[in-house]
Design an enzyme around this catalytic site. Structure first.
Site, PDB file in Angstrom:
ATOM      1  N   ASP A 206      47.946   1.515  45.438  1.00 54.93           N
ATOM      2  CA  ASP A 206      47.522   0.826  46.670  1.00 54.93           C
ATOM      3  C   ASP A 206      47.142   1.885  47.711  1.00 54.93           C
ATOM      4  O   ASP A 206      47.430   3.080  47.532  1.00 54.93           O
ATOM      5  CB  ASP A 206      48.643  -0.069  47.216  1.00 54.93           C
ATOM      6  CG  ASP A 206      48.238  -0.849  48.469  1.00 54.93           C
ATOM      7  OD1 ASP A 206      47.065  -1.284  48.555  1.00 54.93           O
ATOM      8  OD2 ASP A 206      49.065  -1.020  49.379  1.00 54.93           O
ATOM      9  N   SER A 207      46.562   1.430  48.816  1.00 56.53           N
ATOM     10  CA  SER A 207      46.239   2.354  49.908  1.00 56.53           C
ATOM     11  C   SER A 207      47.498   2.870  50.596  1.00 56.53           C
ATOM     12  O   SER A 207      47.472   3.946  51.194  1.00 56.53           O
ATOM     13  CB  SER A 207      45.380   1.630  50.957  1.00 56.53           C
ATOM     14  OG  SER A 207      46.098   0.514  51.463  1.00 56.53           O
TER      15      SER A 207
ATOM     16  N   TYR B  92      42.329   0.765  53.959  1.00 55.32           N
ATOM     17  CA  TYR B  92      41.106   0.488  53.216  1.00 55.32           C
ATOM     18  C   TYR B  92      40.309  -0.677  53.814  1.00 55.32           C
ATOM     19  O   TYR B  92      39.111  -0.794  53.583  1.00 55.32           O
ATOM     20  CB  TYR B  92      41.446   0.115  51.768  1.00 55.32           C
ATOM     21  CG  TYR B  92      41.767   1.284  50.850  1.00 55.32           C
ATOM     22  CD1 TYR B  92      41.692   2.611  51.283  1.00 55.32           C
ATOM     23  CD2 TYR B  92      42.135   1.040  49.522  1.00 55.32           C
ATOM     24  CE1 TYR B  92      41.987   3.657  50.423  1.00 55.32           C
ATOM     25  CE2 TYR B  92      42.419   2.085  48.649  1.00 55.32           C
ATOM     26  CZ  TYR B  92      42.342   3.390  49.103  1.00 55.32           C
ATOM     27  OH  TYR B  92      42.618   4.418  48.238  1.00 55.32           O
ATOM     28  N   GLY B  93      41.011  -1.569  54.534  1.00 57.04           N
ATOM     29  CA  GLY B  93      40.409  -2.845  54.948  1.00 57.04           C
ATOM     30  C   GLY B  93      39.111  -2.717  55.712  1.00 57.04           C
ATOM     31  O   GLY B  93      38.217  -3.537  55.549  1.00 57.04           O
TER      32      GLY B  93
ATOM     33  N   CYS C 135      46.235  -4.048  45.183  1.00 65.49           N
ATOM     34  CA  CYS C 135      45.489  -4.047  46.444  1.00 65.49           C
ATOM     35  C   CYS C 135      44.316  -5.012  46.291  1.00 65.49           C
ATOM     36  O   CYS C 135      43.459  -4.821  45.428  1.00 65.49           O
ATOM     37  CB  CYS C 135      44.970  -2.638  46.728  1.00 65.49           C
ATOM     38  SG  CYS C 135      43.931  -2.538  48.193  1.00 65.49           S
TER      39      CYS C 135
ATOM     40  N   THR D 224      41.947  -5.521  48.523  1.00 65.42           N
ATOM     41  CA  THR D 224      40.729  -4.918  49.080  1.00 65.42           C
ATOM     42  C   THR D 224      39.988  -4.118  48.010  1.00 65.42           C
ATOM     43  O   THR D 224      38.758  -4.109  47.967  1.00 65.42           O
ATOM     44  CB  THR D 224      41.111  -4.005  50.269  1.00 65.42           C
ATOM     45  OG1 THR D 224      41.957  -4.740  51.152  1.00 65.42           O
ATOM     46  CG2 THR D 224      39.902  -3.519  51.022  1.00 65.42           C
TER      47      THR D 224
ATOM     48  N   CYS E 272      46.845  -9.889  50.894  1.00 67.71           N
ATOM     49  CA  CYS E 272      46.959  -8.443  51.073  1.00 67.71           C
ATOM     50  C   CYS E 272      48.385  -8.104  50.676  1.00 67.71           C
ATOM     51  O   CYS E 272      49.333  -8.768  51.126  1.00 67.71           O
ATOM     52  CB  CYS E 272      46.696  -8.061  52.527  1.00 67.71           C
ATOM     53  SG  CYS E 272      47.116  -6.327  52.877  1.00 67.71           S
ATOM     54  N   THR E 273      48.539  -7.100  49.834  1.00 69.23           N
ATOM     55  CA  THR E 273      49.873  -6.824  49.277  1.00 69.23           C
ATOM     56  C   THR E 273      50.848  -6.283  50.328  1.00 69.23           C
ATOM     57  O   THR E 273      52.056  -6.242  50.079  1.00 69.23           O
ATOM     58  CB  THR E 273      49.764  -5.827  48.105  1.00 69.23           C
ATOM     59  OG1 THR E 273      49.042  -4.657  48.548  1.00 69.23           O
ATOM     60  CG2 THR E 273      49.050  -6.460  46.930  1.00 69.23           C
ATOM     61  N   HIS E 274      50.344  -5.915  51.500  1.00 66.35           N
ATOM     62  CA  HIS E 274      51.256  -5.509  52.576  1.00 66.35           C
ATOM     63  C   HIS E 274      52.013  -6.709  53.168  1.00 66.35           C
ATOM     64  O   HIS E 274      53.096  -6.542  53.722  1.00 66.35           O
ATOM     65  CB  HIS E 274      50.471  -4.839  53.714  1.00 66.35           C
ATOM     66  CG  HIS E 274      50.125  -3.401  53.468  1.00 66.35           C
ATOM     67  ND1 HIS E 274      49.202  -2.995  52.536  1.00 66.35           N
ATOM     68  CD2 HIS E 274      50.615  -2.265  54.033  1.00 66.35           C
ATOM     69  CE1 HIS E 274      49.118  -1.672  52.549  1.00 66.35           C
ATOM     70  NE2 HIS E 274      49.968  -1.209  53.446  1.00 66.35           N
TER      71      HIS E 274
END
Ligand code: DGL
Length: 268
Positions: free
Chosen positions: A17-18, A49-50, A81, A83, A195-197
């Site tokens: 992921d970012s 990344y978004g 991710c 994105t 979004c995985t966050h």
């Protein structure tokens, strides 16, 4: 060592992921298989990344994944991710022979679950602009009114929370408000965490939501997909987890690196 030359049972699964968002996927993969060896790679130097331009992000991620694959020789790669997955999966699959498991907005289960016919996809500014996302809506939610809501602030707030910083309720509530639509008494009833966050802010989301909704986190489904792919006999390790980040070591905030667990990986 040549890729694929090692005994497949000792090859790790790479989760990418970012930033820290993919840890929301990694925890379900770990719960599903305590014996897997995992490498978690965060591109903190390239984060977030978004807001990055699509062509440039695609080239960046293909180059970085190439180096991570060379370095870790994974038996499978999880792109944790949205994105990236909504943009880069075809290019990655064309370029590398290792299986890729992506994370894309869970629009299909949301459309199956909604009763009001109003769902919201909460994602990054990149994911809500992607053709891939529009195609998912066309194919799986043609009868549903879908609100696409992009938020860069929530990504930063999730990183801050996991780094042990205080995150203000009003900053979260502000981002959440447009996700809740009321059309003459018919209300949004299902929210996709695309979004995985965002699963790391779920407690705050539930508490600050103007009314109760169903929240969809695709991570358990991704972990099941990983098990299916690995059931082809690829992986059996010792249950280790390694964390690498493109963040220059000098820039690791102490709170993030509290366990001394992040190892540097050269940025591209
Ligand atoms: N966690 C990522 C996602 O699922 C991206 C966050 C970012 O870097 O903007 O989309």
């Amino acid at each position: 060592m040549r890729q694929g030359a090692r005994d497949p049972v000792s090859r790790p699964v790479l989760v990418f992921d970012s930033g820290i968002g993919g840890l929301s996927v990694l925890r379900h993969i770990r719960a599903g298989d305590p014996a897997l060896d995992l490498v978690y790679a965060a591109d903190h130097a390239g984060f977030p990344y978004g807001g990055r331009e699509a062509e440039e992000l695609l080239a960046h991620v293909v180059a970085l994944l190439g180096r991570l694959i060379d370095a870790h020789d994974p038996c499978a790669v999880v792109i944790a991710c949205n994105t990236v997955s909504t943009l880069v999966l075809p290019a990655l699959r064309a370029r590398f022979s290792v299986p890729f498991i992506g994370t894309v907005p869970a629009i299909k289960p949301a459309a199956a679950q909604t009763r009001s016919g109003l769902i919201t996809v909460l994602a990054t500014a990149g994911t809500v602009k992607r053709d891939y996302t529009f195609d998912l809506i066309r194919d799986f939610a043609p009868e549903v009114a879908v609100t696409l809501q992009g938020s860069a602030a929530l990504v930063r707030l999730a990183e801050a929370k996991l780094a042990g910083e205080a995150v203000a309720d009003d900053a979260i509530a502000r981002e959440l408000a447009p996700c809740f639509v009321d059309r003459d008494g018919t209300r949004t009833d299902t929210l996709v965490l695309a979004c995985t966050h965002f699963p790391f802010l779920l407690d705050e989301f539930v508490r600050l939501a103007p009314w109760p909704v169903g929240w969809i986190d695709p991570a358990p489904a991704i972990a099941r997909r990983v098990s299916e792919v690995l059931a082809r006999g690829l992986a059996r390790g010792e249950g280790t987890t390694r964390y690498v980040s493109t963040w220059p070591p000098a820039r690791f905030p102490e709170s993030v690196d509290a366990a001394g667990r992040w190892q540097p990986f050269p940025a591209v």
